[in-house]
Design an enzyme around this catalytic site. Sequence first.
Site, PDB file in Angstrom:
ATOM      1  CE  LYS A 131      -2.249  36.007  66.370  1.00 37.02           C
ATOM      2  NZ  LYS A 131      -3.371  35.038  66.202  1.00 37.02           N
ATOM      3  CB  THR A 189      -8.941  35.914  60.518  1.00 37.28           C
ATOM      4  OG1 THR A 189      -9.503  36.292  61.779  1.00 37.28           O
ATOM      5  CG2 THR A 189      -7.572  35.316  60.740  1.00 37.28           C
ATOM      6  CE  LYS A 197     -10.723  40.818  71.667  1.00 41.03           C
ATOM      7  NZ  LYS A 197     -11.326  39.468  71.880  1.00 41.03           N
ATOM      8  CE  LYS A 250      -6.473  31.056  70.669  1.00 37.89           C
ATOM      9  NZ  LYS A 250      -6.372  31.933  69.473  1.00 37.89           N
ATOM     10  N   GLY A 252     -13.610  33.989  69.295  1.00 41.93           N
ATOM     11  CA  GLY A 252     -13.654  32.652  68.706  1.00 41.93           C
ATOM     12  C   GLY A 252     -12.279  32.165  68.278  1.00 41.93           C
ATOM     13  CG  ASP A 253      -8.565  29.650  67.784  1.00 42.02           C
ATOM     14  OD1 ASP A 253      -7.879  30.554  67.296  1.00 42.02           O
ATOM     15  OD2 ASP A 253      -8.211  28.446  67.759  1.00 42.02           O
TER      16      ASP A 253
END
Length: 444
Positions: A114, A209, A90, A126, A165-166
């Site tokens: 994390k 976030t 994830k 990622k 997303g990022d």
Amino acid sequence: MSYVDEVYARVVAQNPNEPEYHQAVKEVLDSLKLVIDANEEKYRAVSLLERFVEPERIISFRVPWVDDKGNVQINKGYRVQFNSAIGVYKGGLRFHPTVNQSILKFLGFEQVLKNSLTGLPIGGGKGGSNFDPKGKSDREVMAFCQSFMTELYRHIGPNVDCPAGDIGVGGREIGYMFGQYKRITKHYEGVLTGKGLTFGGSLVRTEATGYGLIYILNEMLTHNNHSLEGKTVIVSGSGNVAIYAVEKLQQYGAKVVAMCDSNGYIYDKDGIKLDVVKNIKEVRRARISEYVKEVPTAVYTEGKGIWSIPCDIALPCATQNELDLEDAKMLKANGCIAVAEGANMPTTREATDYFLENGVLFMPGKAANAGGVATSALEQSQNSMRMSWTFEEVDAKLKDIMVNIFAKAADAAERYGVPGNYVAGANIAGFEKVANAMMAQGIV
Ligand code: NDP
Ligand code: 2IT
């Protein structure tokens, strides 16, 4: 040489030209030293650390697409499936011209710890591309996302790997990628998180976030006899994380005086008007310099320099290594009492050490920004149950998770004799669960 130093030397030798990856591994291994030394024989016997720092799999592919002028464009696409000891891979997808394997490996490595800290069953990964969504038309972004997913779909799935997303990937990009995944696989399933609310998205994911960052910041301040009320805050960036951090800060009675993008920063001594920022960034996708056209009493400065503004609290929410030693010294000299990382590794190692050694409360990204991925996991749960929770339900779960992360980091720091060092605490607490699961699953 200690086991930790040996493994770090091996990472540097075997992964040349990957400075961000080296940096992330070094910071983590240094603070794990106490734990590793205490278990050295057990870990060495199964090469636990060597496996812990090596991604399980890296997928790399080309992404061809056609721009509005009819020209063929080629980008690089990646997915780093770092560690699946405690759950399905994830982690987000980043679309930014600077994306390369070093950056994605550092992000994947951080993600493993994390995700462990959230207490939810999620492994770490990622991905992304060196595609730059800036200045592209909606059609170009769609063409790119469809091509990217046409390769990625075979490597992911709700029980395999679930991206989100990022930087450069928000609701629009997730929507296009979800559409293409469904079209190719004919499966309507929770393969991506951060989806729109009409097709399986979770309430609070957009805000998560930023809100989570402020929940844990508040927890850290309260435990150290401070509060957010009336504090002056700088939030760097003006994207998803920054915007919702500012929203929650204002609800807690703090005053945010500065934000930025990669071109420059704005200073508004009266407090940032968030509706103006949201309109510029979320609706018009324009530059932060536009702010001063609508708020003429504010000042725009081109270039870096946001950390030179006096504040009580600094929240780096843009990108890696955006706050260096010089900035840290300036913040401390100006009276800053706390720093919490909304972005991933935004503070350089030297600056982090400076904060820790000079009494500035410091919450590292893997704890501070975990609210995003935690809420992504809540989205996965809702998708699996074919149900959706209310805003209040998700927000309450998010708050609980952030309070727990603080407790875990604080407790691990105490246990290993470094009370108040939340960098060590977060690394140790995150590692303990992953190491335990890896030991139990044998040599894989
Ligand atoms: P966005 O793309 O929404 O926003 C990124 C912001 O940072 C923009 O204001 C951007 O400015 C700025 N920025 C990016 N690169 C640079 C740079 N090189 N120098 C200065 N400013 C820069 O991304 P997010 O808000 O989602 O992500 C921000 C950070 O938070 C990243 O480190 C990400 O990994 C991390 N994060 C994000 C989570 C999420 O849920 N979205 C979860 C956990 C962490 P510009 O528009 O000019 O590029
Ligand atoms: O860095 C991160 O934690 C994210 N970009 C969010 C990942 C996710 O799966 O929601």
